[in-house]
Design a protein around this motif. Sequence first.
Motif, PDB file in Angstrom:
ATOM      1  N   GLU A 164      88.531 -29.065  42.298  1.00 50.00           N
ATOM      2  CA  GLU A 164      87.322 -29.427  43.034  1.00 50.00           C
ATOM      3  C   GLU A 164      87.745 -30.022  44.368  1.00 50.00           C
ATOM      4  N   ARG A 165      87.406 -29.316  45.432  1.00 50.95           N
ATOM      5  CA  ARG A 165      87.770 -29.777  46.775  1.00 50.95           C
ATOM      6  C   ARG A 165      86.560 -30.429  47.422  1.00 50.95           C
ATOM      7  N   VAL A 166      86.726 -31.666  47.839  1.00 48.24           N
ATOM      8  CA  VAL A 166      85.641 -32.409  48.472  1.00 48.24           C
ATOM      9  C   VAL A 166      85.464 -31.877  49.886  1.00 48.24           C
ATOM     10  N   THR A 167      84.224 -31.507  50.220  1.00 48.90           N
ATOM     11  CA  THR A 167      83.953 -30.903  51.528  1.00 48.90           C
ATOM     12  C   THR A 167      83.216 -31.836  52.484  1.00 48.90           C
ATOM     13  N   GLY A 168      82.712 -32.953  51.976  1.00 47.34           N
ATOM     14  CA  GLY A 168      82.022 -33.865  52.872  1.00 47.34           C
ATOM     15  C   GLY A 168      81.275 -34.948  52.116  1.00 47.34           C
TER      16      GLY A 168
ATOM     17  N   GLN B 129      79.938 -33.887  48.646  1.00 45.60           N
ATOM     18  CA  GLN B 129      79.773 -32.466  48.357  1.00 45.60           C
ATOM     19  C   GLN B 129      81.140 -31.907  48.025  1.00 45.60           C
ATOM     20  N   SER B 130      81.175 -30.887  47.176  1.00 47.76           N
ATOM     21  CA  SER B 130      82.454 -30.293  46.831  1.00 47.76           C
ATOM     22  C   SER B 130      82.270 -28.825  46.480  1.00 47.76           C
ATOM     23  N   ALA B 131      83.391 -28.122  46.443  1.00 46.80           N
ATOM     24  CA  ALA B 131      83.426 -26.718  46.022  1.00 46.80           C
ATOM     25  C   ALA B 131      84.456 -26.613  44.916  1.00 46.80           C
ATOM     26  N   SER B 132      84.073 -25.990  43.808  1.00 44.40           N
ATOM     27  CA  SER B 132      84.979 -25.854  42.668  1.00 44.40           C
ATOM     28  C   SER B 132      85.566 -24.456  42.620  1.00 44.40           C
ATOM     29  N   GLN B 133      86.784 -24.395  42.090  1.00 48.78           N
ATOM     30  CA  GLN B 133      87.489 -23.135  42.003  1.00 48.78           C
ATOM     31  C   GLN B 133      88.359 -23.160  40.756  1.00 48.78           C
TER      32      GLN B 133
END
Length: 172
Positions: free
Chosen positions: A63-67, A136-140
């Motif tokens: 999970e990369r935090v985007t903001g 906010q984050s994006a998971s991969q």
Amino acid sequence: MTSPFSAQNRPGLPPRLPTPPTGWPIGSYGTYEEAQRAVDFLAVEDFPVQDVTIVGVDLMLVERVTGKLTWGRVLATGAASGAWFGLFVGLLLTLFSNTEGVALGPVLVGLVTGVFFGLVFAAVGYGSARGKRDFQSASQLVAGRYDVLCQPSSAERGRDLLAKLAMRPTPS
């Protein structure tokens, strides 16, 4: 009697139900791109790639935090989401209305109502979290390594070809 879900009924196609991969390992790579390059090389060498499977091993969720979330960002996102939904509903209402020509009334009502409800639902959702997830984050889904498997009948040739590939310089 055979099941409609069995692989025997669908030669050359993957099974419909989740099944463990079969075959012998012919290569192992640190990234998916390297495994894909290996299979591309096998295809160029006229290897039967329909017998090949790329398997991700040691899976992890990244999970990369985007903001950071702020009230402004939450409300703007809610309004935009509501506007799209409201616009869609308004256009549906105009399709089924009895008026001739383009009726902007239902579209505008749908748009305004959508924005309002989008704002309300976004505010309630964010406010009820009480600062527990203010980002906010994006998971991969990522694997630690990628193994290339092949059916036993072609495994030796596959290993030999991938050994030739390993001796080549890697493209930048």
